[in-house]
Scaffold this active site. Structure first.
Site, PDB file in Angstrom:
ATOM      1  N   LYS A 205       0.840  -1.198   0.000  1.00 20.90           N
ATOM      2  CA  LYS A 205       0.000   0.000   0.000  1.00 20.90           C
ATOM      3  C   LYS A 205       0.881   1.257   0.000  1.00 20.90           C
ATOM      4  CE  LYS A 205      -3.615   2.055   2.891  1.00 20.90           C
ATOM      5  NZ  LYS A 205      -4.535   1.800   4.010  1.00 20.90           N
ATOM      6  N   GLU A 211      10.542  -4.677   4.543  1.00 23.63           N
ATOM      7  CA  GLU A 211      10.589  -6.101   4.190  1.00 23.63           C
ATOM      8  C   GLU A 211      10.245  -6.298   2.712  1.00 23.63           C
ATOM      9  OE1 GLU A 211       9.046  -4.879   6.855  1.00 23.63           O
ATOM     10  OE2 GLU A 211       9.029  -6.289   8.536  1.00 23.63           O
ATOM     11  N   GLY A 266      -5.006  -2.251   5.068  1.00 28.16           N
ATOM     12  CA  GLY A 266      -4.223  -3.391   4.576  1.00 28.16           C
ATOM     13  C   GLY A 266      -4.908  -4.719   4.829  1.00 28.16           C
ATOM     14  N   ARG A 267      -5.359  -4.929   6.062  1.00 24.40           N
ATOM     15  CA  ARG A 267      -5.939  -6.239   6.414  1.00 24.40           C
ATOM     16  C   ARG A 267      -7.352  -6.408   5.875  1.00 24.40           C
ATOM     17  NH1 ARG A 267      -4.882  -2.846  10.394  1.00 24.40           N
ATOM     18  NH2 ARG A 267      -6.449  -2.139  11.859  1.00 24.40           N
ATOM     19  N   GLU A 352      -5.026  -7.165  14.994  1.00 23.62           N
ATOM     20  CA  GLU A 352      -4.507  -5.845  14.624  1.00 23.62           C
ATOM     21  C   GLU A 352      -5.634  -4.814  14.707  1.00 23.62           C
ATOM     22  OE1 GLU A 352      -1.348  -5.944  11.593  1.00 23.62           O
ATOM     23  OE2 GLU A 352      -2.391  -4.281  10.665  1.00 23.62           O
ATOM     24  N   HIS A 383      -5.508 -33.691  17.436  1.00 24.13           N
ATOM     25  CA  HIS A 383      -4.424 -34.579  17.872  1.00 24.13           C
ATOM     26  C   HIS A 383      -3.289 -33.785  18.492  1.00 24.13           C
ATOM     27  CE1 HIS A 383      -6.158 -38.161  15.943  1.00 24.13           C
ATOM     28  NE2 HIS A 383      -6.759 -37.215  15.211  1.00 24.13           N
TER      29      HIS A 383
HETATM   30  C1  G6Q Z   1      -2.597  -3.997   7.789  1.00 26.66           C
HETATM   31  C2  G6Q Z   1      -1.392  -3.389   8.319  1.00 26.66           C
HETATM   32  C3  G6Q Z   1      -0.105  -4.046   7.884  1.00 26.66           C
HETATM   33  C4  G6Q Z   1       0.292  -3.722   6.450  1.00 26.66           C
HETATM   34  C5  G6Q Z   1       1.726  -4.173   6.229  1.00 26.66           C
HETATM   35  C6  G6Q Z   1       2.199  -3.910   4.821  1.00 26.66           C
HETATM   36  O1  G6Q Z   1      -3.703  -3.618   8.033  1.00 26.66           O
HETATM   37  O2  G6Q Z   1      -1.388  -2.053   8.069  1.00 26.66           O
HETATM   38  O3  G6Q Z   1      -0.140  -5.437   8.018  1.00 26.66           O
HETATM   39  O4  G6Q Z   1      -0.575  -4.329   5.552  1.00 26.66           O
HETATM   40  O5  G6Q Z   1       2.555  -3.525   7.151  1.00 26.66           O
HETATM   41  O6  G6Q Z   1       2.107  -2.564   4.490  1.00 26.66           O
HETATM   42  P1  G6Q Z   1       2.243  -2.093   3.017  1.00 26.66           P
HETATM   43  O7  G6Q Z   1       1.151  -2.679   2.217  1.00 26.66           O
HETATM   44  O8  G6Q Z   1       2.191  -0.594   3.050  1.00 26.66           O
HETATM   45  O9  G6Q Z   1       3.585  -2.602   2.521  1.00 26.66           O
END
Ligand code: G6Q
Length: 544
Positions: A205, A211, A266-267, A352, A383
């Site tokens: 986003k 990462e 994001g989520r 989150e 199990h």
């Molecule tokens: C989701 C969070 C988080 C986010 C990641 C990746 O609701 O905000 O999990 O999706 O940190 O962020 P970017 O999409 O900006 O790389």
């Protein structure tokens, strides 16, 4: 006034005291038809919540609590595009991602629905080009492998949904999801791929997440190394982002960028362009089917009375255990191998969103908020850790999820799978009495160990089959359950300052780990000494 200070909350506390000692055995004895009455439906999704420590009065009081918290108004505010994410001053409109083309949902006076459909159409056209082989790699070969690079909300959703809908996917292509900054992830994901036939989707986003950018840089180096030309990036990299500038700075043509918007968290985003990898896997028609499933649950959430509203019921029952019984965790147990990633996905969605301790007015909350969410695809958990659910000391409300029709008719598997689901919920609710155990001839010393107290609450969610539409409905069910609970707790379910903290913290330490000479360290003594030890161990060489 905090929700915990309201008469509705007080009434629930008193009701909880009245129910002290009540058992599911009692409740079923007193009302033998509760297995039919404590149920609700949305489309072909059926919820049985009868095996919960709730009575008609509990429900009435919980619904009154929801009304007191203004749930109806908050639902309307979300669907109207109001800026209900107050700490980020944003609208929360994942529901617009599945709105039909004719609908009007405005943000700052702009109808966003046409934008959603424009991007969906672009995604569909691109997905079809990849699927048909028309989109070619740099050397002219069609794409055989798609690697999504993202993390958190830009990874868990598409990865979970790809696994869930694998049966609808193009089996002639490989789909992989790289998220962890551990170099092993990108290394393993690419080691056996042919660069000429590989497409990377960089999903971020913000396009600033360390990462994702690090993994994307490594993937790019791998590709350019294999194909020997920087120009290859254009054929092998596309982006999904809200940040065209950073996408261009990375070297991806903004023409190969699929957009989404800051009003999609994001989520809550895998039904936006973040789901591009999924769309390539299952095809645009199935993707749109999935959106229709989301939409069905959106409409149900918006219109159904609270006492027949699946997300509201799940949310309220969760509040009942979390705030009035002291339950700390919630297990989600899908009896479907294809849903093996659902618990991880829901962990982020729920924890989150509702892992907050400051309310919307900026004050510390005076009540518990979101639960710890966990689970595994059935029957594996049986199990492993179900022992603790049956006989441990903790109260663990569970959601069992099952489908009437299997994805594959293989021998007796389906009925065996579902027999396990039903048997578990029955045993959790009713246990096994001392008398029953004695009647089996169990030696007296073993009787206490083999007695099951029961009284462990469960919801059972049953649907016909795991289709794209069913997955959409299921995910929207949990999205709106989380919303219901966040509304009752009066917290912002749509920010994530704890995640932002993590993003900033590592950046300070990276140069200290990479420095050529011993760096000046100004952390606490534990962190300082761990960094020094790490540097020594890292450069000692060899793997012992
Ligand atoms: C989701 C969070 C988080 C986010 C990641 C990746 O609701 O905000 O999990 O999706 O940190 O962020 P970017 O999409 O900006 O790389």
């Amino acid at each position: 006034m905090s929700i915990a200070q309201t008469p509705e909350w007080e009434a629930l506390l008193a009701h909880r005291r009245d129910l002290e000692g009540a058992t599911l055995r009692d409740l079923f004895r007193e009302d033998p038809s509760r297995g039919e009455t404590f149920t609700a439906e949305a489309g072909d999704m059926f919820l049985d919540y009868s095996k919960n420590l709730v009575t008609g009065e509990t429900l009435r009081l919980l619904v009154a609590l929801a009304e007191r918290a203004g749930l109806r108004e908050r639902i309307d505010a979300m669907f109207r595009g109001e800026r209900i994410n107050v700490t980020e001053d944003r609208a929360v409109l994942h529901v617009a991602l599945r709105a039909p083309a004719g609908e009007v949902i405005e943000v700052d006076g702009q109808n966003v629905v046409p934008w959603v459909h424009e991007v969906l159409d672009r995604m569909s056209a691109f997905a079809e080009r990849v699927r048909s082989g028309e989109w070619r790699g740099f050397t002219g070969k069609p794409i055989r492998s798609v690697v999504n690079i993202g993390i958190g909300g830009s990874d868990l959703g598409p990865a979970m949904a790809y696994e869930a809908l694998r049966d609808f996917s193009d089996r002639s292509r490989a789909f992989r999801f790289v998220s962890n900054v551990d170099g092993t992830d990108v290394w393993e994901a690419t080691r056996d791929l042919d660069a000429e036939e590989t497409l990377f989707i960089v999903a971020s986003k913000t396009f600033t997440t360390i990462e994702t950018l690090t993994n994307a840089q490594s993937a790019r180096a791998w590709l350019v190394g294999a194909l020997g030309d920087e120009a290859a990036v254009a054929n092998h990299f596309v982006a999904v982002s809200t940040n065209a500038e950073e996408v261009a700075a990375f070297g991806i043509d903004p023409g190969n960028m699929f957009e989404f918007w800051d009003w999609v968290g994001g989520r809550y985003s895998f039904d936006s362009a973040i789901g591009l990898s999924l769309m390539i896997a299952i095809g645009p028609a199935h993707f749109r089917e999935m959106l229709a499933g989301f939409r069905q649950m959106d409409e149900h959430f918006r219109a159904a009375p609270f006492d027949r509203n699946l997300p509201v019921l799940l949310g309220l029952i969760g509040v009942w255990y979390g705030n009035f019984f002291g339950a700390e965790t919630h297990a989600v147990l899908p009896y479907s191998q294809y849903l093996w990633k659902l618990p991880s996905y829901l962990q982020q969605l729920d924890m989150e969103s509702n892992g907050k301790s400051i309310d919307l007015d900026g004050s510390p909350v005076d009540h518990q908020t979101g639960p710890i969410v966990w689970g595994t695809a059935g029957t594996n958990g049986q199990h492993a850790y179900y022992q603790l659910i049956h006989q441990g000391t903790k109260l663990i409300p569970c959601d069992f999820i099952g489908f009437a029709r299997p994805s594959h008719e293989v021998g007796r598997h389906q009925d065996l799978l579902m027999a396990n689901l039903f048997a578990q919920t029955e045993a959790l609710a009713f246990g096994k009495t001392r008398e029953q155990v004695q009647a089996e001839g169990v030696p007296p010393s073993q009787v206490p160990h083999r007695t099951f107290r029961g009284n462990h609450p469960t919801n059972t969610i049953l649907a016909t089959a795991l289709t794209p539409r069913a997955l959409g409905r299921l995910v929207a069910l949990y999205e709106h359950k989380v919303f219901t609970q966040g509304t009752i707790w009066h917290i912002d379910s749509f920010d994530q300052w704890g995640v932002e903290l993590g993003k900033a913290l590592a950046n300070r330490i990276v140069p200290e780990l990479e420095a050529g000479s011993e760096p000046e360290l100004a952390h606490d003594s534990s962190t300082n000494s761990l960094i020094r030890r790490y540097r020594r161990m890292r450069h000692a060489g060899g793997r012992t």
